[in-house]
Design a protein around this motif. Structure first.
Motif, mmCIF file in Angstrom:
data_model
loop_
_atom_site.group_PDB
_atom_site.id
_atom_site.type_symbol
_atom_site.label_atom_id
_atom_site.label_comp_id
_atom_site.label_asym_id
_atom_site.label_seq_id
_atom_site.Cartn_x
_atom_site.Cartn_y
_atom_site.Cartn_z
ATOM 1 N N GLY A 1 42.614 39.708 39.813
ATOM 2 C CA GLY A 1 42.391 38.759 38.848
ATOM 3 C C GLY A 1 40.916 38.312 38.728
ATOM 4 N N THR A 2 40.029 39.177 39.287
ATOM 5 C CA THR A 2 38.292 38.715 39.039
ATOM 6 C C THR A 2 38.002 39.571 37.662
ATOM 7 N N ASP A 3 37.573 38.476 36.751
ATOM 8 C CA ASP A 3 37.055 39.063 35.558
ATOM 9 C C ASP A 3 37.917 40.211 34.962
ATOM 10 N N VAL A 4 39.056 39.939 34.770
ATOM 11 C CA VAL A 4 39.878 41.096 34.441
ATOM 12 C C VAL A 4 39.449 41.809 33.178
ATOM 13 N N GLU A 5 39.051 41.143 32.039
ATOM 14 C CA GLU A 5 38.665 41.659 30.826
ATOM 15 C C GLU A 5 37.401 42.754 31.135
ATOM 16 N N SER A 6 36.397 42.012 31.701
ATOM 17 C CA SER A 6 35.386 43.082 31.981
ATOM 18 C C SER A 6 35.427 43.971 32.759
ATOM 19 N N ASN A 7 36.386 43.875 33.862
ATOM 20 C CA ASN A 7 36.567 45.098 34.901
ATOM 21 C C ASN A 7 37.455 46.015 34.403
ATOM 22 N N ILE A 8 38.089 45.895 33.262
ATOM 23 C CA ILE A 8 38.695 46.763 32.719
ATOM 24 C C ILE A 8 37.911 47.740 31.651
ATOM 25 N N GLU A 9 37.082 46.898 31.140
ATOM 26 C CA GLU A 9 35.951 47.611 30.518
ATOM 27 C C GLU A 9 35.065 48.450 31.498
ATOM 28 N N VAL A 10 34.689 47.987 32.450
ATOM 29 C CA VAL A 10 34.038 48.833 33.581
ATOM 30 C C VAL A 10 34.998 50.147 33.922
ATOM 31 N N LEU A 11 36.241 49.864 34.057
ATOM 32 C CA LEU A 11 37.169 51.057 34.618
ATOM 33 C C LEU A 11 37.043 51.919 33.484
ATOM 34 N N ASP A 12 37.271 51.483 32.199
ATOM 35 C CA ASP A 12 37.155 52.308 30.998
ATOM 36 C C ASP A 12 36.049 53.218 30.862
ATOM 37 N N PHE B 1 51.994 50.585 32.430
ATOM 38 C CA PHE B 1 52.557 49.546 33.327
ATOM 39 C C PHE B 1 51.416 48.201 33.569
ATOM 40 N N PRO B 2 50.920 47.641 32.630
ATOM 41 C CA PRO B 2 49.981 46.742 32.946
ATOM 42 C C PRO B 2 50.461 45.622 33.786
ATOM 43 N N ASP B 3 51.742 45.236 33.779
ATOM 44 C CA ASP B 3 52.162 43.980 34.496
ATOM 45 C C ASP B 3 51.955 44.313 36.034
ATOM 46 N N ASP B 4 52.003 45.553 36.392
ATOM 47 C CA ASP B 4 51.679 45.851 38.015
ATOM 48 C C ASP B 4 50.332 45.554 38.322
ATOM 49 N N PHE B 5 49.240 45.458 37.401
ATOM 50 C CA PHE B 5 47.877 45.312 37.814
ATOM 51 C C PHE B 5 47.790 43.767 37.885
ATOM 52 N N HIS B 6 48.063 43.085 36.738
ATOM 53 C CA HIS B 6 47.786 41.588 36.577
ATOM 54 C C HIS B 6 48.150 41.257 35.363
ATOM 55 N N THR B 7 48.656 39.846 35.198
ATOM 56 C CA THR B 7 49.276 39.476 33.831
ATOM 57 C C THR B 7 48.454 39.254 32.743
ATOM 58 N N ALA B 8 47.117 39.427 32.826
ATOM 59 C CA ALA B 8 46.093 39.337 32.045
ATOM 60 C C ALA B 8 45.952 40.693 31.497
ATOM 61 N N VAL B 9 46.358 41.942 31.920
ATOM 62 C CA VAL B 9 46.071 43.327 31.542
ATOM 63 C C VAL B 9 46.817 43.545 30.393
ATOM 64 N N ARG B 10 48.068 43.017 30.252
ATOM 65 C CA ARG B 10 49.144 43.392 29.245
ATOM 66 C C ARG B 10 48.528 43.221 27.950
ATOM 67 N N GLU B 11 47.782 41.816 27.393
ATOM 68 C CA GLU B 11 47.296 41.555 26.373
ATOM 69 C C GLU B 11 46.213 42.661 26.026
ATOM 70 N N HIS B 12 45.149 42.886 27.028
ATOM 71 C CA HIS B 12 44.044 43.934 26.897
ATOM 72 C C HIS B 12 44.646 45.194 26.140
ATOM 73 N N VAL B 13 45.727 45.586 27.119
ATOM 74 C CA VAL B 13 46.178 46.944 26.675
ATOM 75 C C VAL B 13 46.787 46.942 25.154
ATOM 76 N N GLU B 14 47.469 45.874 24.868
ATOM 77 C CA GLU B 14 48.415 45.882 23.712
ATOM 78 C C GLU B 14 47.063 45.832 22.410
ATOM 79 N N THR B 15 46.036 45.027 22.717
ATOM 80 C CA THR B 15 45.159 45.114 21.390
ATOM 81 C C THR B 15 44.397 46.536 21.604
ATOM 82 N N ALA B 16 44.122 47.204 22.671
ATOM 83 C CA ALA B 16 43.707 48.553 22.718
ATOM 84 C C ALA B 16 44.193 49.576 22.098
ATOM 85 N N HIS B 17 45.704 49.493 22.133
ATOM 86 C CA HIS B 17 46.405 50.509 21.754
ATOM 87 C C HIS B 17 47.201 50.271 20.436
ATOM 88 N N GLU B 18 46.875 49.140 19.684
ATOM 89 C CA GLU B 18 47.499 48.908 18.289
ATOM 90 C C GLU B 18 47.298 49.926 17.520
#
Ligand SMILES: Cc1cc2nc3c(=O)[nH]c(=O)nc-3n(C[C@H](O)[C@H](O)[C@H](O)COP(=O)(O)O)c2cc1C
Ligand code: SF4
Ligand code: FES
Lengths: 153, 515
Positions: free
Chosen positions: B458-469, B498-515
């Motif tokens: 749960g550390t800086d979820v949003e920016s770390n998803i970007e780093v991972l991307d 399976f965003p929920d397996d990572f962190h609750t904040a991931v789902r929202e990110h994924v949903e916007t990214a794949h809209e």
């Protein structure tokens, strides 16, 4: 298998000679040494280099690239635990933990990880020396390791 | 009475040797033939009995069941506990078409005489009577594509080697089978090694090679033993050697054993290893077909590809091309495994929906819990959720669905799976097995593990998803081979589905990214 920790240069030369006619013999020679003695002592590498007329760095590079090759005499038994996906799906993480725990008190058995033994249809799998065993669970793997250790002592 | 008991290493891993020993002790007059496996692994140890020209199966058997079975057989009673009936009918009833693995579990592995009795060597005999170009044409006509993962047309590869004006030429069989969740190569080599040998011989005739190599992974000691025996019997019968079946042509095969490096399954790394070197990936071009083993023209093909060739040479590839769909012709040797009720080798025409294989043939999960995820195509394959089970198992459709068939491994997970752990493992595996040539693969994968952990924490979820991307993007675009190039597939699919397996904040990110 001979378990003394030194191998005479002449023995190494003889093994080199036996494989010299093959195309690209380096890895084959390392395999042959390990088959014969259970490991490849680091003192053998310069001898191989000399016999094949390549640099020591080259032979060392080959030796260090492959997970299977070892420079220390092997323990009496090795247990390789599959940690790959098909085994994970059937509980391999718990098997791995149990195997490591058991091995910490059984000096004659070495536990190492492996990624797929081709036994994925009867997972989790382990390989005990050269024998593959399927449908493992933490209790069975612990029992196998302890049994091997008892037999070895 | 003739009884057949597999000596296949997976059958043995769950007690086939003990069953064979019990049969030998209790039925000393019976002839016990050790075979490979039919691939019906949920029925192993499976004993077959010859009866009026059919093979009746009984399994799974334990040594304690042997007495009862023998008594019933003596009384002429062919049903009862464990009876599965005619095994060939069972396979056909599942929609299996055993064109490549038809002799597996049937013949005594490595016996030329038994192989010929079951139709073996007919393809080679045809090839020896044809021009090399006609042999290449037959393979092209069949539509056969490489089963090792990339699906490259085999005829095209052979044509290049055939046309390259250089000698000697080589045939290399890729028997490294490093993908987790796959075992078709092992099963074939342990159950019908002569099909592979015949395939290599035909390749030799087609391109003008006299030497073959089988690069076998060290994790398969049983396959090594069976292959060695098969090579010896083939030399004894003049199938290999200086005068192949009296044709005046020469061909022989040497086995080289790997040393525990996943990357050595990639063909250029394999060739380096075969030459005795570190298994570093080579730049392509030049293609191995032009400059392969010691810079000479080399056919590198997977075990299943080569073992399919003898059948192709029986009828100029016609029956091969009659199966499958679109550009995916012939059969997929699907290896269904993991958490599934009926794990096994299913040789099916290309095009079956994934869900049909897993649920109808495989019977759903082994645990009885709901199936939640499946990974197709080995450790570099994407994770699919159940909502994608209508994806069809042929190269094109499956790629369109965002997956990859690869070597045909299908690993099933129930709802206890944690896709965070799986994604993390993919990156870890890449870091462990990287040959080290490209920085994103060597260093990026270790970095990837850390970033995935941070997201999970749960550390800086949003920016770390970007780093991972970004990291995945770099790995996918600049890696020299598919280890670094495809590791993003399992990672990104896990995150996306399976965003929920990572962190609750991931789902929202994924949903916007794949809209
Ligand atoms: C990382 C990596 C691992 C591979 N492992 C294997 C393997 O274990 N067995 C195999 O047949 N092909 C493997 N391949 C594919 C080979 O590079 C090559 O495409 C194949 O041997 C060609 O034979 P085919 O055309 O008959 O499939 C791998 C590829 C990559 C990138
Ligand atoms: S992607 Fe990885 S394994 Fe492939 S060549 Fe680059 S460093 Fe080696
Ligand atoms: S994944 Fe463990 S044996 Fe294949």
């Amino acid at each position: 298998m001979n378990n003394s920790s030194e191998i005479s240069p002449d023995t190494v030369r003889a093994i080199c000679a036996a494989h010299a006619h093959r195309r690209g013999p380096t890895l084959e020679i390392l395999h042959a040494l390990q088959r014969e003695f259970g490991f490849v002592p680091s003192s053998a590498l310069p001898v191989i280099a000399e016999e094949l007329n390549v640099t020591r760095a080259e032979v060392h590079g080959v030796f260090s690239f492959y997970h299977d090759l070892r420079d220390q005499p092997p323990p009496r038994h090795t247990v390789r635990v599959c940690r790959a996906e098909a085994c994970q799906s059937m509980g391999a993480r718990a098997v791995w933990d149990a195997a490591q725990r058991a091995a910490s008190t059984t000096p004659s058995v070495e536990v190492s990880e492996v990624f797929c033994l081709g036994n994925c249809a009867c997972s989790p799998a382990i390989q005990v020396d050269e024998r593959t065993r399927g449908r493992m669970d933490p209790g069975r793997v612990t029992g196998i390791i302890e049994q091997l250790d008892r037999e070895a002592s | 009475m003739r009884l057949f008991v597999p000596a296949d290493s997976t059958a043995v891993s769950i007690g086939a040797d003990e069953v064979a020993a019990a049969l030998a002790a209790r039925a000393p007059d019976a002839e016990i033939v050790r075979t490979g496996s039919r691939g019906l692994y949920w029925l192993e140890p499976l004993v077959e009995v010859e009866h009026e020209g059919r093979r009746l199966g009984f399994g799974p058997l334990a040594p304690a069941d042997v007495d009862g079975l023998l008594e019933r057989l003596a009384a002429g009673q062919l049903d009862g506990p464990g009876a599965v009936g005619d095994v060939d009918q069972l396979l056909a009833g599942q929609g299996q078409q055993r064109i490549t693995l038809g002799r597996c579990g049937v013949v005594a592995p490595g016996s030329v005489a038994d192989y010929e009795r079951h139709g073996g060597l007919a393809g080679l005999r045809n090839a020896l009577a044809m021009t090399p170009q006609a042999v290449v044409d037959a393979v092209s006509n069949s539509g056969l594509r490489g089963r090792g993962g990339a699906g490259f047309p085999t005829g095209t590869k052979w044509q290049t080697v055939h046309d390259t004006d250089d000698s000697p030429k080589f045939i290399v069989c890729n028997a490294d089978e490093g993908d987790s969740g796959t075992f078709a190569d092992r099963m074939l080599m342990e159950g019908d090694p002569l099909a592979l040998i015949e395939g290599m011989l035909i390749a030799g005739v087609a391109v003008g090679a006299e030497q073959g190599y089988i690069y076998l992974r060290s994790e398969y000691p049983d396959a090594l033993r069976v292959l060695r025996a098969a090579l010896a019997d083939a030399r004894e019968h003049g199938v290999l050697g200086d005068d192949v079946l009296g044709s005046g042509k020469r061909f022989d095969i040497e086995i080289r054993v790997g040393a525990g490096a996943y990357i050595c399954g990639e063909e250029t790394s394999l060739l380096e290893s075969l030459e005795g070197n570190r298994g570093m990936i080579r730049y392509k071009p030049p293609l191995p077909a032009i400059k392969g083993f010691f810079e000479k023209p080399t056919v590198v093909n997977n075990v299943i590809t080569l073992a399919t060739v003898p059948g192709v040479l029986m009828d100029n590839g016609e029956s091969h091309k009659a199966l499958g769909t679109g550009k995916s012709l012939g059969t997929l040797t699907a290896q269904l495994c993991g958490n599934v009720a009926r794990p096994g080798l299913y040789e099916i025409p290309f095009g079956m929906p994934l869900g049909t294989l897993i649920n109808d043939l495989g019977g759903g999960s082994a645990s009885g819990r709901p199936v939640r995820a499946v990974q197709v195509g080995g450790p570099l394959g994407a994770y699919f959720p159940v909502s994608k089970f209508d994806a069809r198992l042929d190269y094109e459709s499956f790629a369109e669905a965002g997956g990859m068939i690869g070597h045909g491994g299908v690993v099933v997970f129930d709802d206890t799976v944690d896709l965070y752990q799986q994604a993390r493992f993919s990156m870890e595996f890449c870091a462990k097995e990287s040959c080290g040539k490209c920085t994103p693969c060597r260093v990026g994968s270790t970095r990837g593990v850390e970033v995935i952990d941070r997201i999970h924490a749960g550390t800086d979820v949003e920016s770390n998803i970007e780093v991972l991307d970004d990291l995945c993007e770099t790995m996918a675009s600049v890696s020299l081979c598919a280890l670094g190039g495809l590791t993003p597939f399992p990672v990104r699919s896990a995150l996306r589905y399976f965003p929920d397996d990572f962190h609750t904040a991931v789902r929202e990110h994924v949903e916007t990214a794949h809209e």
